[in-house]
Design an enzyme around this catalytic site. Sequence first.
Site, mmCIF file in Angstrom:
data_model
loop_
_atom_site.group_PDB
_atom_site.id
_atom_site.type_symbol
_atom_site.label_atom_id
_atom_site.label_comp_id
_atom_site.label_asym_id
_atom_site.label_seq_id
_atom_site.Cartn_x
_atom_site.Cartn_y
_atom_site.Cartn_z
ATOM 1 C CG HIS A 28 34.694 39.430 40.370
ATOM 2 N ND1 HIS A 28 35.316 38.792 39.332
ATOM 3 C CD2 HIS A 28 34.306 40.637 39.883
ATOM 4 C CE1 HIS A 28 35.294 39.569 38.253
ATOM 5 N NE2 HIS A 28 34.684 40.689 38.561
ATOM 6 C CB CYS A 77 34.494 42.351 34.081
ATOM 7 S SG CYS A 77 35.427 41.646 35.449
ATOM 8 C CG LEU A 78 38.130 47.085 36.140
ATOM 9 C CD1 LEU A 78 38.747 47.608 37.429
ATOM 10 C CD2 LEU A 78 38.226 48.120 35.038
ATOM 11 C CG HIS A 125 30.153 42.685 38.109
ATOM 12 N ND1 HIS A 125 30.044 42.462 36.749
ATOM 13 C CD2 HIS A 125 31.497 42.664 38.363
ATOM 14 C CE1 HIS A 125 31.255 42.312 36.228
ATOM 15 N NE2 HIS A 125 32.149 42.441 37.184
ATOM 16 C CD GLU A 126 33.110 44.367 41.529
ATOM 17 O OE1 GLU A 126 34.056 43.569 41.670
ATOM 18 O OE2 GLU A 126 32.943 45.027 40.488
ATOM 19 N N GLY A 141 33.985 49.102 40.671
ATOM 20 C CA GLY A 141 34.086 48.032 41.665
ATOM 21 C C GLY A 141 35.318 47.196 41.392
ATOM 22 C CD GLN A 145 37.810 42.182 39.285
ATOM 23 O OE1 GLN A 145 37.209 42.817 40.136
ATOM 24 N NE2 GLN A 145 37.772 42.495 37.998
HETATM 25 NI NI NI Z 1 34.245 42.289 37.283
#
Ligand code: NI
Length: 183
Positions: free
Chosen positions: A144, A98-99, A140-141, A45, A50
């Site tokens: 963000h 998380c990236l 999760h997304e 995701g 991000q």
């Molecule tokens: Ni994340």
Amino acid sequence: MILPIYAYGQPVLKKIADEIDENYEGLDQLLSDMWETMYHASGVGLAAPQIGRPIRIFMVDTSQLDEEGKEPRGIKKVFINAEILEEDGEEWAYEEGCLSIPYVRGDVNRKERIKIVYEDENFVEHEEIYDGVNARVIQHEYDHIEGKLFTEKLKPLKKKLIKRKLENIRKGNVNADYRLKFM
Ligand code: NI
């Protein structure tokens, strides 16, 4: 084009993202760049904050988690202007990462089912129900675009244990195998 991923500490990750409409300039290119960026970083995701844009877009591809020989359950979708309408069911723990926060993982408790309304890339509205890992990645997304990170939802002891790592990421003292943008 692969975009740099904004790392923990970047103010854009703490903002509540704005809605967009069909006049948003360069949307097709942006979505294509975001997919490319997500896959390059081996993510399931990615949310627009991000990559430095405080707008309500995220995408999910949980089909990457489907197992051979089992019924495919994954989804591959873009969610624009999403609002989670309801969350219900039992809370369950799942190890998230998380990236934007490389090398940090931890169990997060979330409810098992969500009802969400969103627009697709053609601004057609959908209202759908998701559960299991699909709900998890969406939650999760979605966080963000609400300016929240999974690390805020960890247990107090775990938060203590990762404090140093987070500080190092904030300062840019981390190497991932994809490009990160620090403060
Ligand atoms: Ni994340």
